[in-house]
Write a protein that holds these residues in place. Structure first.
Motif, PDB file in Angstrom:
ATOM      1  N   ALA A  38      45.855  49.961  21.791  1.00  0.00           N
ATOM      2  CA  ALA A  38      45.939  48.964  22.865  1.00  0.00           C
ATOM      3  C   ALA A  38      45.668  47.543  22.377  1.00  0.00           C
ATOM      4  CB  ALA A  38      44.963  49.322  23.981  1.00  0.00           C
ATOM      5  N   VAL A  39      44.733  47.379  21.461  1.00  0.00           N
ATOM      6  CA  VAL A  39      44.396  46.039  20.979  1.00  0.00           C
ATOM      7  C   VAL A  39      45.571  45.420  20.217  1.00  0.00           C
ATOM      8  CG1 VAL A  39      43.298  46.820  18.828  1.00  0.00           C
ATOM      9  CG2 VAL A  39      42.599  44.653  19.853  1.00  0.00           C
ATOM     10  N   VAL A  40      46.326  46.220  19.500  1.00  0.00           N
ATOM     11  CA  VAL A  40      47.495  45.718  18.766  1.00  0.00           C
ATOM     12  C   VAL A  40      48.599  45.345  19.741  1.00  0.00           C
ATOM     13  CG1 VAL A  40      49.328  46.352  17.137  1.00  0.00           C
ATOM     14  CG2 VAL A  40      46.955  46.949  16.642  1.00  0.00           C
ATOM     15  N   TYR A  49      55.563  38.332  21.832  1.00  0.00           N
ATOM     16  CA  TYR A  49      56.537  39.350  21.432  1.00  0.00           C
ATOM     17  C   TYR A  49      56.501  40.506  22.418  1.00  0.00           C
ATOM     18  CZ  TYR A  49      56.913  37.024  16.938  1.00  0.00           C
ATOM     19  OH  TYR A  49      57.137  36.110  15.953  1.00  0.00           O
ATOM     20  N   PRO A  50      57.660  41.076  22.758  1.00  0.00           N
ATOM     21  CA  PRO A  50      57.647  42.266  23.616  1.00  0.00           C
ATOM     22  C   PRO A  50      57.057  43.459  22.864  1.00  0.00           C
ATOM     23  CG  PRO A  50      59.918  41.592  23.102  1.00  0.00           C
ATOM     24  CD  PRO A  50      59.007  40.619  22.442  1.00  0.00           C
ATOM     25  N   ALA A  51      56.422  44.347  23.606  1.00  0.00           N
ATOM     26  CA  ALA A  51      55.803  45.535  23.008  1.00  0.00           C
ATOM     27  C   ALA A  51      56.832  46.383  22.246  1.00  0.00           C
ATOM     28  CB  ALA A  51      55.102  46.361  24.070  1.00  0.00           C
ATOM     29  N   SER A  52      58.078  46.314  22.647  1.00  0.00           N
ATOM     30  CA  SER A  52      59.117  47.122  21.999  1.00  0.00           C
ATOM     31  C   SER A  52      59.397  46.693  20.558  1.00  0.00           C
ATOM     32  CB  SER A  52      60.416  47.046  22.814  1.00  0.00           C
ATOM     33  OG  SER A  52      60.885  45.706  22.857  1.00  0.00           O
ATOM     34  N   THR A  53      58.910  45.529  20.139  1.00  0.00           N
ATOM     35  CA  THR A  53      59.165  45.045  18.777  1.00  0.00           C
ATOM     36  C   THR A  53      58.080  45.453  17.783  1.00  0.00           C
ATOM     37  OG1 THR A  53      58.040  42.931  19.159  1.00  0.00           O
ATOM     38  CG2 THR A  53      60.410  43.036  19.648  1.00  0.00           C
ATOM     39  N   ILE A  54      57.002  46.032  18.266  1.00  0.00           N
ATOM     40  CA  ILE A  54      55.844  46.305  17.405  1.00  0.00           C
ATOM     41  C   ILE A  54      56.185  47.308  16.294  1.00  0.00           C
ATOM     42  CG2 ILE A  54      53.492  47.212  17.353  1.00  0.00           C
ATOM     43  CD1 ILE A  54      53.171  46.105  20.204  1.00  0.00           C
ATOM     44  N   THR A  55      56.875  48.375  16.627  1.00  0.00           N
ATOM     45  CA  THR A  55      57.200  49.387  15.615  1.00  0.00           C
ATOM     46  C   THR A  55      58.066  48.794  14.506  1.00  0.00           C
ATOM     47  OG1 THR A  55      57.047  51.155  17.248  1.00  0.00           O
ATOM     48  CG2 THR A  55      58.255  51.644  15.220  1.00  0.00           C
ATOM     49  N   GLY A  87      56.922  34.335   9.005  1.00  0.00           N
ATOM     50  CA  GLY A  87      57.118  34.528  10.440  1.00  0.00           C
ATOM     51  C   GLY A  87      55.800  34.497  11.194  1.00  0.00           C
ATOM     52  N   ALA A  88      54.764  35.022  10.573  1.00  0.00           N
ATOM     53  CA  ALA A  88      53.436  34.988  11.202  1.00  0.00           C
ATOM     54  C   ALA A  88      52.938  33.549  11.326  1.00  0.00           C
ATOM     55  CB  ALA A  88      52.455  35.832  10.394  1.00  0.00           C
ATOM     56  N   VAL A  89      53.158  32.746  10.296  1.00  0.00           N
ATOM     57  CA  VAL A  89      52.776  31.334  10.369  1.00  0.00           C
ATOM     58  C   VAL A  89      53.523  30.653  11.514  1.00  0.00           C
ATOM     59  CG1 VAL A  89      52.916  29.090   9.186  1.00  0.00           C
ATOM     60  CG2 VAL A  89      52.137  31.112   7.937  1.00  0.00           C
ATOM     61  N   ALA A  90      54.828  30.867  11.577  1.00  0.00           N
ATOM     62  CA  ALA A  90      55.639  30.251  12.629  1.00  0.00           C
ATOM     63  C   ALA A  90      55.155  30.674  14.019  1.00  0.00           C
ATOM     64  CB  ALA A  90      57.106  30.618  12.442  1.00  0.00           C
ATOM     65  N   THR A  91      54.799  31.940  14.163  1.00  0.00           N
ATOM     66  CA  THR A  91      54.307  32.439  15.451  1.00  0.00           C
ATOM     67  C   THR A  91      53.017  31.726  15.848  1.00  0.00           C
ATOM     68  OG1 THR A  91      55.321  34.598  15.145  1.00  0.00           O
ATOM     69  CG2 THR A  91      53.450  34.483  16.651  1.00  0.00           C
TER      70      THR A  91
END
Length: 134
Positions: A38-40, A49-55, A87-91
């Protein structure tokens, strides 16, 4: 054992330790994205980001780290992980997170990743430290 051999072994082991620390952290992050606690999910959604992109993000990160850990594909893996971290930096810039703790943290990891690779591979070190010949 002469001084250059000792220096080479020290550089090699320092590179291995840097690589291991970086890889363990990134693998933990990637695997967490695959198991989706849940925390992730909440953290990812909070970043926009939508949850569907996590995987997909988890698979990309784990694949890049695994490629980095295989000697023959280490440079490719480092490039892929560096792109992911960009990408993480940009986010973090987009959501206006604090500079040193959030925005630059992925940059610190990328520096550690390349430093570890450079210390393990003299050819990479020479390429990274080579003076510009323009």
């Amino acid at each position: 054992m002469n001084a250059s051999t000792s220096s080479s072994k020290t550089a090699l082991w320092t590179g291995r330790v840097l690589t291991a620390l970086c890889a363990l952290f990134l693998l933990l992050d990637g695997v967490a994205k695959l198991f989706k606690p849940a925390v992730v999910v909440q953290g990812t959604v909070d970043l926009g980001y939508p949850a569907s992109t996590i995987t997909g993000m988890g698979l990309a990160l784990v694949a890049g780290v695994v490629l980095h850990l295989i000697p023959r594909t280490a440079v490719l893996g480092a490039l892929l992980v560096t792109a992911y971290l960009g990408g993480a930096v940009a986010t973090h810039v987009r959501v206006e997170n604090p500079l040193f703790s959030h925005v630059l943290f992925p940059t610190y990891l990328a520096i550690m990743l390349w430093a570890g690779l450079g210390l393990r591979r003299p050819a990479i070190r020479a390429l990274l430290l080579r003076p510009d010949r323009t």
